[in-house]
Design an enzyme around this catalytic site. Structure first.
Site, PDB file in Angstrom:
ATOM      1  CG  ASP A  70      -5.831  -3.502  -2.228  1.00  0.00           C
ATOM      2  OD1 ASP A  70      -5.406  -3.111  -1.111  1.00  0.00           O
ATOM      3  OD2 ASP A  70      -6.185  -4.671  -2.448  1.00  0.00           O
ATOM      4  NE  ARG A 104      -2.244  -2.956  -4.246  1.00  0.00           N
ATOM      5  CZ  ARG A 104      -2.349  -3.117  -2.937  1.00  0.00           C
ATOM      6  NH1 ARG A 104      -2.263  -2.066  -2.140  1.00  0.00           N
ATOM      7  NH2 ARG A 104      -2.559  -4.298  -2.415  1.00  0.00           N
ATOM      8  N   GLY A 132       0.768  -1.240   0.000  1.00  0.00           N
ATOM      9  CA  GLY A 132       0.000   0.000   0.000  1.00  0.00           C
ATOM     10  C   GLY A 132       0.801   1.293   0.000  1.00  0.00           C
ATOM     11  CG  ASP A 146      -8.543   0.027   9.734  1.00  0.00           C
ATOM     12  OD1 ASP A 146      -9.304   0.811  10.298  1.00  0.00           O
ATOM     13  OD2 ASP A 146      -8.943  -1.021   9.185  1.00  0.00           O
ATOM     14  CG  PHE A 171     -12.802   0.036   2.367  1.00  0.00           C
ATOM     15  CD1 PHE A 171     -11.937  -0.733   3.135  1.00  0.00           C
ATOM     16  CD2 PHE A 171     -12.661   0.020   0.993  1.00  0.00           C
ATOM     17  CE1 PHE A 171     -10.950  -1.512   2.548  1.00  0.00           C
ATOM     18  CE2 PHE A 171     -11.679  -0.760   0.390  1.00  0.00           C
ATOM     19  CZ  PHE A 171     -10.826  -1.523   1.163  1.00  0.00           C
ATOM     20  CB  VAL A 172     -10.367   5.344   1.552  1.00  0.00           C
ATOM     21  CG1 VAL A 172     -11.297   6.299   2.276  1.00  0.00           C
ATOM     22  CG2 VAL A 172      -9.219   4.925   2.471  1.00  0.00           C
ATOM     23  CE  LYS A 198     -10.155   3.461   7.124  1.00  0.00           C
ATOM     24  NZ  LYS A 198     -10.601   2.099   6.730  1.00  0.00           N
ATOM     25  CD  GLU A 224       1.193   0.477   7.026  1.00  0.00           C
ATOM     26  OE1 GLU A 224       0.943   0.664   5.824  1.00  0.00           O
ATOM     27  OE2 GLU A 224       0.867  -0.557   7.601  1.00  0.00           O
ATOM     28  CG  ASP A 225      -1.388   1.791   3.047  1.00  0.00           C
ATOM     29  OD1 ASP A 225      -1.128   1.463   4.227  1.00  0.00           O
ATOM     30  OD2 ASP A 225      -1.950   1.028   2.240  1.00  0.00           O
TER      31      ASP A 225
HETATM   32  P1  IMP Z   1      -4.424  -2.248  10.530  1.00  0.00           P
HETATM   33  O1  IMP Z   1      -3.467  -3.370  10.873  1.00  0.00           O
HETATM   34  O2  IMP Z   1      -5.820  -2.565  10.965  1.00  0.00           O
HETATM   35  O3  IMP Z   1      -3.974  -0.902  11.015  1.00  0.00           O
HETATM   36  O4  IMP Z   1      -4.538  -2.224   8.958  1.00  0.00           O
HETATM   37  C1  IMP Z   1      -3.568  -1.692   8.165  1.00  0.00           C
HETATM   38  C2  IMP Z   1      -3.694  -2.175   6.741  1.00  0.00           C
HETATM   39  O5  IMP Z   1      -5.055  -2.507   6.365  1.00  0.00           O
HETATM   40  C3  IMP Z   1      -3.306  -1.048   5.807  1.00  0.00           C
HETATM   41  O6  IMP Z   1      -1.910  -1.029   5.585  1.00  0.00           O
HETATM   42  C4  IMP Z   1      -4.100  -1.362   4.559  1.00  0.00           C
HETATM   43  O7  IMP Z   1      -3.383  -2.263   3.750  1.00  0.00           O
HETATM   44  C5  IMP Z   1      -5.360  -2.029   5.070  1.00  0.00           C
HETATM   45  N1  IMP Z   1      -6.479  -1.064   5.160  1.00  0.00           N
HETATM   46  C6  IMP Z   1      -7.041  -0.541   6.267  1.00  0.00           C
HETATM   47  N2  IMP Z   1      -8.035   0.305   5.977  1.00  0.00           N
HETATM   48  C7  IMP Z   1      -8.110   0.334   4.619  1.00  0.00           C
HETATM   49  C8  IMP Z   1      -8.965   1.063   3.688  1.00  0.00           C
HETATM   50  O8  IMP Z   1      -9.848   1.862   4.042  1.00  0.00           O
HETATM   51  N3  IMP Z   1      -8.732   0.826   2.369  1.00  0.00           N
HETATM   52  C9  IMP Z   1      -7.769  -0.037   1.921  1.00  0.00           C
HETATM   53  N4  IMP Z   1      -6.964  -0.714   2.752  1.00  0.00           N
HETATM   54  C10 IMP Z   1      -7.133  -0.531   4.091  1.00  0.00           C
END
Ligand code: IMP
Length: 178
Positions: free
Chosen positions: A162, A168, A48, A106, A155-156, A134, A102-103
């Site tokens: 993606d 992407r 990402g 979440d 969700f984005v 978020k 990081e992109d």
């Molecule tokens: P986390 O471990 O829950 O913080 O998730 C991180 C990863 O989930 C990110 O690096 C993304 O690859 C994916 N992710 C979380 N939210 C989104 C979203 O809204 N769109 C696309 N990918 C997401």
């Protein structure tokens, strides 16, 4: 700007290319100040973060290195659950100033599981720079020092992010229409 369809879902325009680039320049300015003479090592998390990392790194004007890693998660044999391995992290991290790119953060689960592996290698410092966060979705005690946009728990896609592999390549960010 029109809505787009990715797979079975419709997304509406959310952040345009200009505001994303402006924010990246602002983050880079801060990093250029905070890391002057520290020769930071940027660690970009694939897939990402590739677009964010590329645009950000072009605006870094101090001595700096970058590497790209992929995190693979699998279920451990113990009840401790998820185990994360980093592929491509072959640089010596002892005494280095690390900035994880990081992109989006979440729940924070991925970084919460991975960061201890970086800390174990005794870096001089460790911070996180994420284009998006978020805050309402955060479930783990994670501090993100550099955040581009704080967004609602929606969700984005686009700009590296993606939905099931697609989206992407879009130069802006779209939000799911619910
Ligand atoms: P986390 O471990 O829950 O913080 O998730 C991180 C990863 O989930 C990110 O690096 C993304 O690859 C994916 N992710 C979380 N939210 C989104 C979203 O809204 N769109 C696309 N990918 C997401």
């Amino acid at each position: 700007m029109a809505n787009i369809q990715v797979h079975d879902k419709v997304f509406e325009p959310y952040l345009n290319a200009e505001e994303i680039q402006e924010k990246i320049v602002a983050i880079a300015d801060t990093l250029n100040r905070d890391y002057q003479h520290k020769k930071p090592l940027f660690i970009a998390i694939l897939n990402g973060a590739f677009m964010f990392a590329s645009d950000l790194f072009k605006c870094i004007n101090i001595e700096a290195e970058i590497c790209f890693i992929k995190l693979a998660s699998y279920k451990g044999t113990k009840s401790s659950g998820q185990v994360i391995t980093a592929i491509g992290l072959d640089t010596d991290l002892v005494g280095r100033h690390l900035v994880v790119l990081e992109d989006i953060v979440d729940t924070g689960k991925t970084l919460d599981a991975f960061l201890p592996q970086l800390r174990n290698q005794q870096p001089a410092s460790l911070t996180i720079a994420a284009l998006l966060q978020k805050p309402d979705a955060l479930l783990y005690p994670l501090e993100v020092q550099y955040v581009g946009f704080k967004i609602p728990d929606k969700f984005v896609v686009g700009y590296g992010l993606d939905y099931n592999g697609l989206g992407r390549n879009i130069d802006r960010i779209y939000k799911l229409v619910e």
